[in-house]
Motif scaffolding. Structure first.
Motif, PDB file in Angstrom:
ATOM      1  N   SER A   1       0.856  -1.188   0.000  1.00  0.00           N
ATOM      2  CA  SER A   1       0.000   0.000   0.000  1.00  0.00           C
ATOM      3  C   SER A   1       0.895   1.242   0.000  1.00  0.00           C
ATOM      4  O   SER A   1       2.084   1.175   0.320  1.00  0.00           O
ATOM      5  CB  SER A   1      -0.907   0.012   1.228  1.00  0.00           C
ATOM      6  N   SER A   2       0.315   2.368  -0.334  1.00  0.00           N
ATOM      7  CA  SER A   2       1.096   3.612  -0.358  1.00  0.00           C
ATOM      8  C   SER A   2       1.610   3.957   1.039  1.00  0.00           C
ATOM      9  O   SER A   2       2.724   4.476   1.188  1.00  0.00           O
ATOM     10  CB  SER A   2       0.273   4.764  -0.931  1.00  0.00           C
ATOM     11  N   LEU A   3       0.834   3.652   2.063  1.00  0.00           N
ATOM     12  CA  LEU A   3       1.285   3.908   3.437  1.00  0.00           C
ATOM     13  C   LEU A   3       2.465   3.015   3.809  1.00  0.00           C
ATOM     14  O   LEU A   3       3.406   3.458   4.475  1.00  0.00           O
ATOM     15  CB  LEU A   3       0.138   3.699   4.433  1.00  0.00           C
ATOM     16  N   GLN A   4       2.399   1.755   3.393  1.00  0.00           N
ATOM     17  CA  GLN A   4       3.503   0.832   3.665  1.00  0.00           C
ATOM     18  C   GLN A   4       4.768   1.292   2.954  1.00  0.00           C
ATOM     19  O   GLN A   4       5.849   1.327   3.543  1.00  0.00           O
ATOM     20  CB  GLN A   4       3.134  -0.590   3.225  1.00  0.00           C
ATOM     21  N   LEU A   5       4.631   1.682   1.682  1.00  0.00           N
ATOM     22  CA  LEU A   5       5.786   2.149   0.916  1.00  0.00           C
ATOM     23  C   LEU A   5       6.382   3.415   1.519  1.00  0.00           C
ATOM     24  O   LEU A   5       7.608   3.562   1.595  1.00  0.00           O
ATOM     25  CB  LEU A   5       5.392   2.397  -0.545  1.00  0.00           C
ATOM     26  N   GLN A   6       5.514   4.297   1.970  1.00  0.00           N
ATOM     27  CA  GLN A   6       5.983   5.543   2.585  1.00  0.00           C
ATOM     28  C   GLN A   6       6.807   5.230   3.836  1.00  0.00           C
ATOM     29  O   GLN A   6       7.887   5.786   4.037  1.00  0.00           O
ATOM     30  CB  GLN A   6       4.781   6.419   2.937  1.00  0.00           C
ATOM     31  N   ALA A   7       6.292   4.338   4.672  1.00  0.00           N
ATOM     32  CA  ALA A   7       6.996   3.976   5.910  1.00  0.00           C
ATOM     33  C   ALA A   7       8.305   3.246   5.602  1.00  0.00           C
ATOM     34  O   ALA A   7       9.337   3.501   6.241  1.00  0.00           O
ATOM     35  CB  ALA A   7       6.098   3.104   6.784  1.00  0.00           C
ATOM     36  N   LEU A   8       8.288   2.347   4.619  1.00  0.00           N
ATOM     37  CA  LEU A   8       9.495   1.609   4.252  1.00  0.00           C
ATOM     38  C   LEU A   8      10.564   2.555   3.696  1.00  0.00           C
ATOM     39  O   LEU A   8      11.736   2.468   4.086  1.00  0.00           O
ATOM     40  CB  LEU A   8       9.162   0.520   3.223  1.00  0.00           C
TER      41      LEU A   8
END
Length: 84
Positions: A30-37
Motif C-alpha cells: 500500500s502507499s502507506l507501507q511504501l511511505q513507511a518503508l
C-alpha cells in the motif's frame, strides 16, 4: 488446460510434468507501507532483527517481506549510485 500442482516430499509445490516451482504472487504494498518503508530506508539501509520484526508488525507485513523489500531497495540504490 490447467495442470494441478502436486505436493512433493520436501514440501514444495510443483506443476505436474514440468517440475517448476510455483511462485507466490507478487506482494502489492500500500502507499502507506511504501511511505513507511522508504522513510525507514532513508534513516538506515540495514535493519537489525528486532527492528525488522517491529516494522513488519507495524505495517502488517511479514518479516520476510520487509527483508526482501530492503534487499531490493539497496540493490536499486547501488545501481542508481553506480550510474551517477
Amino acid at each position: 488446460e490447467h495442470e494441478k500442482p502436486l505436493a512433493v516430499p520436501n514440501g514444495e509445490l510443483r506443476v505436474s510434468g514440468k517440475g517448476k516451482k510455483l511462485r507466490k504472487p507478487r506482494t502489492i504494498y500500500s502507499s502507506l507501507q511504501l511511505q513507511a518503508l522508504n522513510q525507514r530506508f532513508q534513516q538506515t539501509q540495514y535493519l537489525a532483527l528486532p527492528e525488522r520484526a517491529e516494522l513488519a508488525a507495524q505495517l502488517g507485513l511479514t518479516q520476510t517481506q520487509v527483508k526482501i523489500w530492503f534487499q531490493n531497495k539497496r540493490s536499486k540504490y547501488k545501481k542508481i549510485m553506480k550510474q551517477g
